[in-house]
Write an enzyme that holds these catalytic residues in place. Structure first.
Site, short mmCIF file in Angstrom:
data_model
loop_
_atom_site.label_atom_id
_atom_site.label_comp_id
_atom_site.label_asym_id
_atom_site.label_seq_id
_atom_site.Cartn_x
_atom_site.Cartn_y
_atom_site.Cartn_z
N HIS A 181 11.24 0.96 -3.42
CA HIS A 181 11.96 2.03 -4.13
C HIS A 181 12.45 1.60 -5.51
O HIS A 181 12.79 2.44 -6.34
CB HIS A 181 13.11 2.58 -3.28
CG HIS A 181 14.26 1.64 -3.12
ND1 HIS A 181 14.44 0.85 -2.01
CD2 HIS A 181 15.31 1.39 -3.93
CE1 HIS A 181 15.55 0.16 -2.14
NE2 HIS A 181 16.10 0.47 -3.30
N ASP A 237 9.11 -0.39 2.76
CA ASP A 237 9.82 -0.44 1.48
C ASP A 237 9.60 -1.79 0.79
O ASP A 237 10.50 -2.62 0.69
CB ASP A 237 11.32 -0.19 1.71
CG ASP A 237 12.08 0.03 0.42
OD1 ASP A 237 11.44 0.31 -0.61
OD2 ASP A 237 13.32 -0.07 0.45
N SER A 254 19.32 -3.92 -4.23
CA SER A 254 18.05 -3.53 -3.64
C SER A 254 16.94 -4.47 -4.08
O SER A 254 16.87 -4.87 -5.25
CB SER A 254 17.69 -2.11 -4.08
OG SER A 254 18.45 -1.15 -3.38
#
Length: 480
Positions: free
Chosen positions: A137, A187, A283
């Site tokens: 992402h 992901d 992230s």
């Protein structure tokens, strides 16, 4: 989606690192009561954790190795001292220490900061001198528009996300076939850089786990990054890298926290009491055990550190084969457009090594001459003071650059990298251990740079160009 930032279908939030103090109600799982009889203070705990879970850097590996689970000790070995450490650690975990524990990139040299338009964006893990593994992402914009790579910069080898270290651009991004934007499953994204990173004390490669690598509940993972230090996920982004140890949770306990399915490509980690967690802009960052990359920061609940929604990480064991195959089929050295940059980086590294050797040789000659004088702290203080009074720049003698620009040209990036590498690999190597060595290297480098006979290709900046004989400098310093 910014790092973690926005909700995806109101179900989860992409994540980052923080330590918070949430409510004690509605906990996902239960910890034992914490012993009050502990003798450790916060600084002791941080030192013990860094010592126990420190990364073993060989300073030479340029590509990952595949590792099986080879445990040398249990998470908390059964001994009186270690049981005491366990209780102290649990007590430490439930206290409010916003943003994790500050650390140095030399402790976790595999972590990179990814910026977008000059702003910190995500974290990532070095698995090869020219490849970084991060969250899918983090590069959703590229997935949907292949022209959107220019704003992204990878910074390795620096404790800070906004200066220092070594910078590179992202040449191409690869996604697993099953990756879909807005979906938390698969992901992952694999970044091929436009130039190799100089492996060493502050830049190192992580190993990857074999498919059968066994991850047990309560295994401690070390998560590092520059994520938000506020439980909302917004607000302060710390400049310096932080780390937090989190235990792996049972899948069943994690599943209760989320309304959608926790897949086999995910693993959960966190404390029943909450408090320690990843948060926005972490992230893509690494979750590591004994030098092996086991998880990648992916998503979590609306609040970082909330015991009702533990951190969820992408499970690396599930994509190791894909990583191997992707790199093997897309080697950077086989890309025509990258060959010139790769060769330039190799040449610059050779020049830097020669320059470092000359500085070291000059330093040893000065050291031999001064002998016991350098053992005197008062001499060092007096010497530095006199040099400063004489206009000598004791720190960097290089041009200062503005690293906050949204898009940086290649020439500027090369100059910044060179300046940082000379400063960090020559002047400040082991600086915390021996101030006299730093002082000698500074004098030695000044002499090498301004020596008329020097054949080095490095040019000095930010100096008036005056040349002083080393004997005259030392004589000046020794004046009463």
């Amino acid at each position: 989606m910014s790092g973690r930032g926005n909700a995806v279908k109101d179900k989860y939030f992409t994540r980052s690192i923080g330590i918070f103090e949430p409510d004690s109600k509605d906990k996902v799982n239960s910890d034992e009561s914490v012993s009050e009889d502990v003798d450790f203070n916060d600084k002791d705990i941080v030192s013990l954790l860094e010592e126990r879970y420190k990364f073993m850097n060989d300073n030479t590996s340029t590509r990952y190795r595949i590792r099986n689970d080879e445990r040398v000790y249990s998470v908390f070995p059964e001994s009186k001292s270690n049981r005491k450490l366990e209780w102290a650690f649990r007590a430490f975990a439930v206290r409010r220490i916003v943003g994790g524990m500050e650390t140095s990139i030399s402790m976790y040299p595999y972590n990179v900061a990814i910026s977008r338009n000059g702003k910190h964006w995500c974290g990532g893990s070095i698995i090869d001198e020219q490849w970084v593994l991060t969250a899918g992402h983090c590069f959703e914009s590229y997935f949907e528009n292949k022209r959107k790579l220019l704003p992204f910069i990878i910074r390795a080898g620096s404790s800070f996300h906004n200066h220092g270290g070594y910078q590179a651009r992202v040449n191409k991004v690869f996604f697993p076939n099953n990756y879909s934007p807005g979906n938390a499953d698969y992901d992952f994204s694999l970044l091929r850089l436009d130039r190799p990173m100089p492996i060493g004390r502050n830049i190192a490669v992580l190993n990857l786990p074999a498919k059968e690598y066994h991850i047990e509940p309560d295994d401690i993972l070390i998560v590092t990054g520059w994520g938000s230090t506020h439980e909302s996920g917004y607000g302060n982004i710390p400049e310096r890298v932080r780390f937090v140890p989190v235990p792996v949770m049972k899948l069943e306990a994690c599943q209760k926290a989320y309304r959608f399915y926790i897949t086999q490509r995910m693993l959960c980690a966190g404390y029943a009491s909450g408090g320690k967690d990843a948060c926005n802009h972490d992230s893509g960052g690494p979750a590591v055990r004994e030098g092996v990359l086991l998880g990648i920061v992916s998503f979590g609940g609306k609040k970082c550190g909330d015991p009702r929604s533990p951190g969820v990480y992408s499970r690396v064991t599930e994509i190791t084969h894909w990583v191997e195959k992707t790199i093997s089929n897309n080697e950077a050295c086989d890309v025509p457009e990258l060959k010139a940059k790769i060769e330039k980086a190799r040449q610059r590294e050779r020049e830097l090594q020669r320059f470092k050797a000359r500085v070291e040789d000059k330093k040893n000659k000065i050291k031999s001459w001064l002998r016991d004088t350098l053992k005197s702290p008062s001499f060092l203080e007096r010497a530095k003071k006199k040099l400063i009074e004489a206009g000598f720049h004791f720190r960097r003698n290089f041009r200062k650059f503005d690293e906050s620009v949204a898009v940086m040209d290649d020439k500027t990036m090369d100059e910044i990298n060179l300046s940082n590498q000379i400063h960090e690999r020559i002047l400040e190597e082991d600086a915390e251990k021996n101030e006299a060595e730093v002082f000698l290297r500074t004098l030695a480098m000044q002499e090498v740079i301004f020596n008329r006979d020097s054949k080095e290709k490095f040019s000095s900046r930010g100096s008036d160009g005056s040349e002083e004989n080393m004997e005259a400098i030392i004589a000046y310093l020794l004046k009463k």
